[in-house]
Design a protein around this motif. Structure first.
Motif, short mmCIF file in Angstrom:
data_model
loop_
_atom_site.label_atom_id
_atom_site.label_comp_id
_atom_site.label_asym_id
_atom_site.label_seq_id
_atom_site.Cartn_x
_atom_site.Cartn_y
_atom_site.Cartn_z
N VAL A 20 -2.65 31.42 -1.93
CA VAL A 20 -2.53 30.83 -3.26
C VAL A 20 -2.37 29.31 -3.20
CG1 VAL A 20 -1.07 30.76 -5.34
CG2 VAL A 20 -1.59 32.94 -4.24
N CYS A 21 -1.57 28.82 -2.26
CA CYS A 21 -1.19 27.40 -2.24
C CYS A 21 -1.84 26.60 -1.12
CB CYS A 21 0.33 27.26 -2.14
SG CYS A 21 1.24 28.09 -3.46
N GLY A 22 -2.30 27.28 -0.06
CA GLY A 22 -2.84 26.56 1.08
C GLY A 22 -1.78 25.73 1.77
N GLU A 23 -2.21 24.76 2.55
CA GLU A 23 -1.28 23.90 3.29
C GLU A 23 -0.97 22.62 2.54
OE1 GLU A 23 -0.61 22.99 7.97
OE2 GLU A 23 -2.56 22.40 7.16
N GLY A 24 -1.70 22.38 1.44
CA GLY A 24 -1.60 21.07 0.80
C GLY A 24 -0.53 20.91 -0.25
N ARG A 25 0.01 22.00 -0.78
CA ARG A 25 1.00 21.84 -1.84
C ARG A 25 2.08 22.91 -1.78
NH1 ARG A 25 0.87 25.30 -6.16
NH2 ARG A 25 -0.96 26.69 -6.36
N LEU A 26 3.26 22.54 -2.28
CA LEU A 26 4.36 23.49 -2.37
C LEU A 26 4.12 24.45 -3.54
CD1 LEU A 26 5.70 21.19 -0.66
CD2 LEU A 26 7.83 21.71 -1.86
N PRO A 27 4.56 25.67 -3.42
CA PRO A 27 4.51 26.57 -4.59
C PRO A 27 5.36 26.01 -5.72
CG PRO A 27 5.02 27.78 -2.57
CD PRO A 27 5.13 26.33 -2.23
N ASP A 28 4.98 26.32 -6.95
CA ASP A 28 5.81 25.99 -8.10
C ASP A 28 5.88 27.19 -9.03
OD1 ASP A 28 3.55 25.96 -9.86
OD2 ASP A 28 3.15 23.88 -9.31
N LEU A 29 6.58 27.04 -10.13
CA LEU A 29 6.83 28.18 -11.01
C LEU A 29 5.55 28.74 -11.63
CD1 LEU A 29 10.10 26.98 -12.79
CD2 LEU A 29 9.88 28.77 -11.06
N ASN A 30 4.50 27.91 -11.72
CA ASN A 30 3.22 28.41 -12.24
C ASN A 30 2.58 29.44 -11.32
OD1 ASN A 30 3.21 26.75 -14.59
ND2 ASN A 30 2.60 25.01 -13.32
N ASP A 31 3.02 29.48 -10.06
CA ASP A 31 2.43 30.41 -9.09
C ASP A 31 3.06 31.79 -9.14
OD1 ASP A 31 0.63 28.50 -7.86
OD2 ASP A 31 2.39 27.60 -6.91
N LEU A 32 4.13 31.95 -9.90
CA LEU A 32 4.85 33.22 -9.89
C LEU A 32 3.95 34.43 -10.15
CD1 LEU A 32 7.50 34.80 -9.72
CD2 LEU A 32 7.96 34.19 -12.09
N PRO A 33 3.06 34.39 -11.15
CA PRO A 33 2.22 35.58 -11.39
C PRO A 33 1.29 35.92 -10.22
CG PRO A 33 2.19 34.10 -13.29
CD PRO A 33 2.82 33.35 -12.17
N ASP A 34 0.96 34.92 -9.41
CA ASP A 34 0.00 35.12 -8.31
C ASP A 34 0.68 35.45 -6.98
OD1 ASP A 34 -2.19 34.49 -10.02
OD2 ASP A 34 -1.74 32.36 -9.77
N LEU A 35 2.02 35.54 -7.00
CA LEU A 35 2.75 35.80 -5.76
C LEU A 35 3.63 37.05 -5.93
CD1 LEU A 35 3.83 32.13 -4.89
CD2 LEU A 35 2.00 33.45 -3.81
N PRO A 36 3.01 38.21 -6.11
CA PRO A 36 3.80 39.43 -6.35
C PRO A 36 4.69 39.81 -5.17
CG PRO A 36 1.48 39.96 -5.99
CD PRO A 36 1.57 38.48 -6.15
N TYR A 37 4.26 39.55 -3.94
CA TYR A 37 5.09 39.91 -2.78
C TYR A 37 6.34 39.02 -2.73
CZ TYR A 37 6.25 41.51 1.94
OH TYR A 37 6.88 42.06 3.03
N VAL A 38 6.16 37.73 -3.06
CA VAL A 38 7.32 36.83 -3.10
C VAL A 38 8.27 37.25 -4.21
CG1 VAL A 38 8.06 34.45 -3.53
CG2 VAL A 38 6.07 34.91 -2.07
N ARG A 39 7.71 37.64 -5.36
CA ARG A 39 8.57 38.16 -6.43
C ARG A 39 9.31 39.40 -5.93
NH1 ARG A 39 4.92 38.89 -10.24
NH2 ARG A 39 4.57 41.08 -9.70
#
Length: 544
Positions: free
Chosen positions: A328-347
């Motif tokens: 979702v984020c690659g190496e170039g950027r930190l995750p942010d709150l907008n990524d929550l729907p795309d990170l179900p395992y992290v949730r």
């Protein structure tokens, strides 16, 4: 002669009366839920474990069922060990299950001011209303700039001093909370007020769960003993002075800034206006704000430390979560709150952290304010009602292989903590860390976001490995059962090898911190209020 006979007859009647009532103390009254066998006078006091209480309470649930009781001298305690029982009583019947039992030593330490232990009534409802205004879902959105900055400061701490990871986590949650409550940042893991907060809460927690506390709650007559014979009461009074100085000192400093017009928007700004309108004491105001400071600092920090421990015990979780984040984020950027729907395992990592190592492992007892009945059992007025958080979270019928940290359990659960707590289907509630009924934690939305930012960004930036024993050459695996004792728990200190995943990611972390550091002054406090942070003027609130 007749008068002498009358005297002895009256004496005999009084003696029989006293012995009759003494004989009833410690017995389980007819109709109560089942529980361990009792002894005269003491009831089940002799069975109360001195450590790892949650494991014994879980065994009793397996033996006596989802609703059982034990007797502590004159006190009746009902234990709820199923999601349905908690839903049926603490949620659906919250009108009569929202008070607190008499917790004598806890209230000595608190001076009667601690909201956590306060009985249900007008004062509690007024403070609860203020907290709802400052912590509800709409208000919680305004704190995102604070969360983002403090999270990036934590990441730099992990880079510079990874061995102190637990302290960096504590500073992260504490600084976020001091900003929300008092309007200032906690800038260092060595801050003396931060250290005093955690130290004082550990001591309060130990007193609250002590055998002496149970004895004094079960036998109120013993409270009339002098301090000379009750050294733990002397100690509790000393703890109260230390707490009072910290909490009321924080509040009075903020109150002064409010009157001078230099205070940043914060909960205490509203609290000062409420105090002027309603006339409550500095003690209540200080402990109201201090209670938020404790809750926001301690529970989220404990959950995150538990998560780091889980990563060492179950290394496959690291690989799976990092793979998802990298997609979702690659190496170039930190995750942010907008990524929550795309990170179900992290949730899932968030939810599993609160299930696997629930910090309020046995909850804080509620009390029922009138006689009630449930499942054919009597629940008498004044009984304490515990919600057995550990037993529900580690019920193999609810969560197969419960000791395994498995974020995939939550693959299809997109609920927030608040949504799950309010779900009409008790089996759909994900965890019980935030309480139940009218005592439900108001800061759930904030905690969810803080956990997501911390978990996603730590896994984006760092690898987590077990240390190696120099003598044996074997990896050291933390003991998941080695927890602190007290009201709230967390893993005892353990070692972890935490390293950046790449130089590029380490560089990106430092760049992100430098960018947000420009928002701070020379004392590392906010120059201005973060954009989007709007604080409502105080309005009298009804019951939350």
């Amino acid at each position: 002669m007749a008068s002498s006979s009358s005297y002895y007859a009256a004496y005999a009647i009084i003696t029989l009366f006293v012995f009759y009532h003494l004989g009833k103390i410690g017995r389980r009254p007819a109709g109560l839920p089942p529980g361990p066998p009792t002894l005269p006078l003491i009831g089940n006091l002799h069975l109360m474990p001195k450590e790892k209480s949650h494991l014994q309470f879980q065994k009793w649930a397996e033996e006596y069922g989802p609703v059982y009781s034990f007797i502590l001298g004159t006190q009746v305690m009902i234990v709820l060990s199923s999601d349905q029982a908690i839903k049926d009583l603490l949620d659906k019947r919250s009108a009569i299950y929202s008070s607190r039992p008499d917790m004598y030593l806890g209230n000595i330490v608190s001076g009667g001011f601690r909201v956590l232990l306060m009985k249900y009534g007008e004062t509690w409802r007024a403070i609860r209303g203020l907290m709802h205004t400052g912590l509800n879902i709409k208000a919680a959105r305004a704190y995102v700039p604070y969360q983002d900055l403090e999270n990036k400061a934590m990441l730099v701490g992990f880079l510079d001093d990874p061995a102190s990871f637990a302290n960096h986590i504590k500073r992260y949650t504490n600084s976020l909370t001091t900003q929300m409550v008092f309007g200032f940042r906690t800038t260092s893991i060595h801050d003396p007020k931060l250290q005093r907060l955690y130290h004082n809460f550990e001591k309060f927690s130990a007193v609250f769960r002590s055998p002496a506390a149970a004895i004094l709650d079960g036998f109120p007559v013993l409270r009339h003993l002098p301090d000379l014979l009750l050294p733990i009461r002397r100690y509790s009074k000393k703890l109260h002075k230390e707490e009072y100085d910290l909490f009321v000192g924080h509040y009075l400093d903020t109150k002064k800034r409010v009157h001078e017009g230099t205070a940043k928007p914060c909960f205490c700004a509203d609290l000062v206006r409420a105090q002027e309108k309603l006339g409550f004491s500095d003690g209540i105001a200080g402990y109201s704000s201090g209670s938020l400071l404790e809750a926001g600092s301690d529970t989220t920090a404990a959950t995150l430390v538990g998560f780091v421990q889980a990563l060492l015990i179950f290394p496959a979780v690291v690989a799976a979560a990092q793979a998802e984040i990298d997609r979702v984020c690659g190496e170039g950027r930190l995750p942010d709150l907008n990524d929550l729907p795309d990170l179900p395992y992290v949730r899932g990592c968030m939810k599993e952290s609160m299930r696997w190592m629930p910090t309020d492992i046995l909850g804080v007892p509620h009390a029922v304010i009138r006689d009630d009945e449930y499942m054919g059992y009597k629940i008498p007025k004044g009984a304490g009602v515990m919600w057995n958080v550990w037993a529900v979270a580690h019920d193999p019928k609810r969560h197969p292989d419960p000791s395994r940290f498995d974020p995939a359990r939550w693959a299809h659960d997109q609920q927030t903590s608040a949504e799950a707590a309010g779900n009409r289907d008790a089996s759909k509630r994900d965890h019980f860390v935030f309480g139940a009924g009218r005592r439900l934690c108001q800061g759930m939305h904030i905690a969810d976001r803080s956990l997501f930012l911390a978990i996603s960004r730590l896994l984006w930036a760092f690898d987590f490995r077990r240390p190696v024993d120099a003598a044996t050459g074997k990896e050291i695996v933390p003991d998941m059962a080695d927890l602190t004792e007290g009201l709230f728990v967390m893993p005892r200190p353990f070692q972890a090898v935490i390293t950046p995943r790449s130089e590029a990611r380490a560089r990106r972390v430092r760049e992100e911190w430098e960018a947000v550091k420009g928002l701070l002054d020379e004392e590392m406090q906010w120059k201005t209020v973060p954009e989007g942070l709007v604080w409502r003027d105080y309005e009298e609130s009804g019951e939350a």
